[in-house]
Enzyme design. Structure first.
Site, PDB file in Angstrom:
ATOM      1  N   HIS A 121       0.845  -1.121  -0.116  1.00 37.51           N
ATOM      2  CA  HIS A 121      -0.054  -0.111   0.065  1.00 37.51           C
ATOM      3  C   HIS A 121       0.903   1.157   0.165  1.00 37.51           C
ATOM      4  O   HIS A 121       0.219   2.317  -0.327  1.00 37.51           O
ATOM      5  CB  HIS A 121      -0.793  -0.028   1.148  1.00 37.51           C
ATOM      6  CG  HIS A 121      -2.013  -1.078   1.161  1.00 37.51           C
ATOM      7  ND1 HIS A 121      -2.686  -1.024   0.111  1.00 37.51           N
ATOM      8  CD2 HIS A 121      -2.312  -1.801   1.906  1.00 37.51           C
ATOM      9  CE1 HIS A 121      -3.834  -2.097   0.228  1.00 37.51           C
ATOM     10  NE2 HIS A 121      -3.394  -2.694   1.735  1.00 37.51           N
TER      11      HIS A 121
ATOM     12  N   ASP B  76      -3.088 -10.872  -2.034  1.00 35.64           N
ATOM     13  CA  ASP B  76      -3.348 -10.278  -0.618  1.00 35.64           C
ATOM     14  C   ASP B  76      -4.719  -9.988  -1.022  1.00 35.64           C
ATOM     15  O   ASP B  76      -5.602  -9.794  -1.913  1.00 35.64           O
ATOM     16  CB  ASP B  76      -2.705  -9.142  -0.478  1.00 35.64           C
ATOM     17  CG  ASP B  76      -3.006  -8.480   1.172  1.00 35.64           C
ATOM     18  OD1 ASP B  76      -2.274  -9.048   1.849  1.00 35.64           O
ATOM     19  OD2 ASP B  76      -3.801  -7.840   1.173  1.00 35.64           O
TER      20      ASP B  76
ATOM     21  N   HIS C  75      -6.515  -7.534  -0.060  1.00 40.49           N
ATOM     22  CA  HIS C  75      -6.647  -6.134  -0.305  1.00 40.49           C
ATOM     23  C   HIS C  75      -5.848  -5.716  -1.733  1.00 40.49           C
ATOM     24  O   HIS C  75      -4.687  -6.435  -1.948  1.00 40.49           O
ATOM     25  CB  HIS C  75      -5.864  -5.160   0.593  1.00 40.49           C
ATOM     26  CG  HIS C  75      -6.684  -5.279   1.864  1.00 40.49           C
ATOM     27  ND1 HIS C  75      -6.140  -6.147   2.833  1.00 40.49           N
ATOM     28  CD2 HIS C  75      -7.536  -4.716   2.772  1.00 40.49           C
ATOM     29  CE1 HIS C  75      -6.829  -6.299   3.876  1.00 40.49           C
ATOM     30  NE2 HIS C  75      -7.816  -5.395   3.759  1.00 40.49           N
TER      31      HIS C  75
ATOM     32  N   ASP D 298      -4.421 -13.229   3.837  1.00 44.43           N
ATOM     33  CA  ASP D 298      -5.762 -12.820   4.448  1.00 44.43           C
ATOM     34  C   ASP D 298      -6.969 -12.981   3.725  1.00 44.43           C
ATOM     35  O   ASP D 298      -8.130 -12.535   4.088  1.00 44.43           O
ATOM     36  CB  ASP D 298      -5.522 -11.322   4.883  1.00 44.43           C
ATOM     37  CG  ASP D 298      -4.817 -10.345   3.894  1.00 44.43           C
ATOM     38  OD1 ASP D 298      -4.523 -11.078   2.662  1.00 44.43           O
ATOM     39  OD2 ASP D 298      -4.559  -9.228   3.930  1.00 44.43           O
TER      40      ASP D 298
END
Length: 643
Positions: free
Chosen positions: A457, A494, A496, A581
């Protein structure tokens, strides 16, 4: 020229007939936290070197490279049929001429200079296979060595200590010099002009030897300038039955092997694995006669000729038995990056990115007996020059000084600071770069990096989502700038979207970014329509999935979207942003991916790397917060990397 079906391009461009438990209330899903302060909106989230061979100057004044014994993965998975199947072979130590034989050196032992393009520093050409063998004998006698070739039958005595033509396996081993791409410098033909003379830059003639960049072992003109005779008889299907140790080619046949391409070759004909059969006397030649030369090899006759000769070199995709038949230390293994320094980034009570995420994985690998089978890679702080290939110098300085100036979060409320955060983040980057080096230097075949803090990120000038430096993005730039690789694939699974990674390369067509992720979800980017900008359109591939998606949806995304796109892109290296995740047990992610599916995804991506770039792959830990489940997924992931 081929004796069996199909067709291929020759040097002049013509075609020829050819043959953990629940995370609890403190770990609310990212959407709710994004609405507040985004605290858990992203709940995750140079090199071991091998010395170059020594240079030996012979009695004749010719430089040779002392090439150590080692393994070669020979052939190409994506090349022509006669370059398959890819197979491992062992080569004993040998010496090889550093340059293609020049007219100056040829005339020392043979009075007539047959070359069409005259010049002492030009490679000798217009050479048929038999004359090349006779030259080897003459050079051997001049130096008091036993000639290798019977003058009547031209049969080669490999036990003799004199000069001979290289076997096809020796030629490819020396050409690749520990690399696995299409060329010794990678797989991008646009870089070919920096390394050789070929159709597009030769001005339709040979050029002086040694003018272009050498390969990683310091050998010049292995590709281009003139194609080079090998000792082997040519057989299209020989690879299927090639011996594992020191293969010398079929027992008989009408054609001999040419390797390397020439001044009139296409880029395809200059690949490391490209092979073609040619009549020894060059009658009916599909190569121009003035595009064929050679170089010599011989056995080392004394320990003084390169102490490095006794060292074994392990090349990518190892695991085959050693010379004595035992599976051994020469086989490249999977690297594992970890260090206690990564535990020193303290995020505070209740924060999802806790140090136990790493210790849970390490303990699991240790418990299952895997840790001892991995090659340890040590953390190291990255040089700032590499970090600033992605982040601004101003941001790096701001992060370095933030805690001392009283800041306890960096930019966003989900990115806490402690006194060690900056140095831990530098060590995360530096360790990953060391892993990339280890793969590039063939110390390991691939690697998994258990690091904190995560990275995907982090933006050029901003920390967010537990991320401070964009680890994978910096690694991609490092591979391109230090190791001169043209194209890098980043696979991000991931839960996200890696907004920072896509932003770093959104307008760059040399980095293909693939992300499969929950949407809508933090950071609310990564729509299917986000395909890159400018010349990079189509090199960014996002697969947003709804909550509750599981194994079937992920497999479909990887098999139907990632695989064909990646194979078309043909990366020189593969990086994984490896978040766990999306696991069914990770309550933050709201997805249903199982542990066995993570193994399947790993196998798909590993297969892409093996097909495109010799298996070169580094996986970097991102998110995953249920300790038991992320440990199980990490074990499954590492087991596939070790296969």
């Amino acid at each position: 020229m081929r004796s069996q079906g199909g067709s291929r391009q020759t040097t002049d461009g013509r075609r020829q007939t050819a043959d953990g438990g629940p995370v609890g209330r403190a770990y609310l899903h990212a959407e709710l936290l994004f609405a507040a302060i985004a605290l858990a909106s992203c709940e995750r989230a140079e090199a071991p070197s091998v010395a170059k061979p020594e240079i030996v100057t012979t009695k004749s004044g010719i430089e040779m490279v002392a090439i150590p014994a080692g393994w070669l993965e020979m052939g190409s998975r994506s090349g022509d049929p006669d370059e398959q199947p890819v197979h491992r072979v062992w080569l004993d130590a040998f010496l090889m001429d550093r340059y293609e034989l020049t007219q100056e050196h040829y005339k020392r032992f043979v009075l007539a200079d047959p070359a069409h393009f005259k010049g002492d520093k030009l490679p000798v050409e217009m050479i048929n296979w038999g004359d090349a063998a006779l030259y080897c004998n003459a050079r051997s006698k001049a130096e008091g060595l036993a000639p290798c070739y019977d003058p009547e039958t031209t049969r080669c005595d490999f036990a003799a200590d004199g000069y001979r033509l290289p076997t096809e396996a020796e030629w490819e081993y020396a050409c690749r010099a520990g690399t696995t791409g299409d060329y010794p410098f990678g797989s991008d033909p646009r870089l070919l002009a920096d390394h050789t003379w070929f159709r597009d830059n030769s001005a339709k003639r040979t050029r002086p030897v040694g003018e272009k960049a050498p390969n990683p072992w310091g050998i010049f003109d292995m590709l281009g300038n003139v194609a080079e005779w090998c000792n082997d008889v040519y057989e299209p299907a020989y690879y299927a039955s090639s011996p594992e140790r020191n293969p010398t080619g079929p027992a008989g046949g009408k054609l001999h092997v040419l390797r390397g391409g020439a001044w009139n070759s296409s880029p395809d004909a200059c690949r490391s694995a490209y092979r073609v059969g040619q009549a020894p006397g060059m009658q009916d030649a599909c190569f121009s006669d003035d595009a064929i030369g050679f170089r010599c090899v011989r056995r080392p006759k004394a320990a003084a000729e390169g102490s490095a000769l006794s060292r074994e070199r392990a090349l990518p995709q190892g695991g085959a038995p050693g010379p004595e038949g035992a599976r051994g230390d020469t086989a490249p293994k999977t690297g594992f990056l970890y260090g206690d320094v990564y535990l020193q980034h303290k995020t505070g009570p209740g924060h999802p990115d806790r140090p136990e995420r790493l210790t849970a994985m390490v303990e699991r690998l240790k418990e299952k007996g895997l840790l001892e089978q991995l090659v340890a890679i040590a953390p190291a702080p990255a040089a700032i020059e590499w970090i600033t290939t992605v982040h601004s110098q101003e941001y790096v300085e701001r992060l370095r000084n933030a805690f001392a100036k009283g800041a306890r979060v960096m930019d966003t409320g989900d990115s806490p600071l402690c006194k060690d955060t900056y140095e831990v983040a530098r060590n995360a980057v530096g360790g990953i770069l060391a892993a990339a080096d280890a793969v590039m230097e063939s110390k390991v075949r691939n690697a998994f990096c258990a690091v904190r803090p995560p990275g995907h990120h982090a933006l050029k000038d901003q920390a967010m989502g537990f991320c401070y430096f964009n680890n994978v993005s910096i690694a991609a730039r490092y591979l391109q700038k230090k190791h001169k690789l043209a194209k890098v694939l980043i696979v991000d699974w991931d839960v996200h979207h890696g907004n920072g990674t896509q932003a770093a390369f959104d307008d760059d067509p040399t980095v293909f970014y693939f992300s499969v992720h929950l949407h809508p979800f933090y950071p609310r980017t990564g729509l299917a329509t986000d395909r890159g900008t400018g010349k990079a359109v189509g090199t960014k591939l996002n697969v947003p999935l709804p909550a509750g998606s599981g194994d079937a949806e992920y497999r479909k995304a990887f098999e139907e979207q990632l695989r064909p796109a990646a194979l078309a892109f043909r990366p020189d290296f593969v990086l994984i942003s490896c978040g766990f995740d999306a696991h069914e047990g990770d309550l933050l992610g709201r997805m249903k991916v199982t542990t066995p599916c993570y193994a399947e995804l790993t196998r798909i991506v590993k297969g892409i790397a093996e097909k495109c770039c010799g298996g070169r792959l580094v996986s970097v830990f991102e998110g995953g917060y249920n300790l038991d489940n992320l440990a199980a997924a990490a074990e499954a992931h590492v087991r596939v990397l070790m296969e």
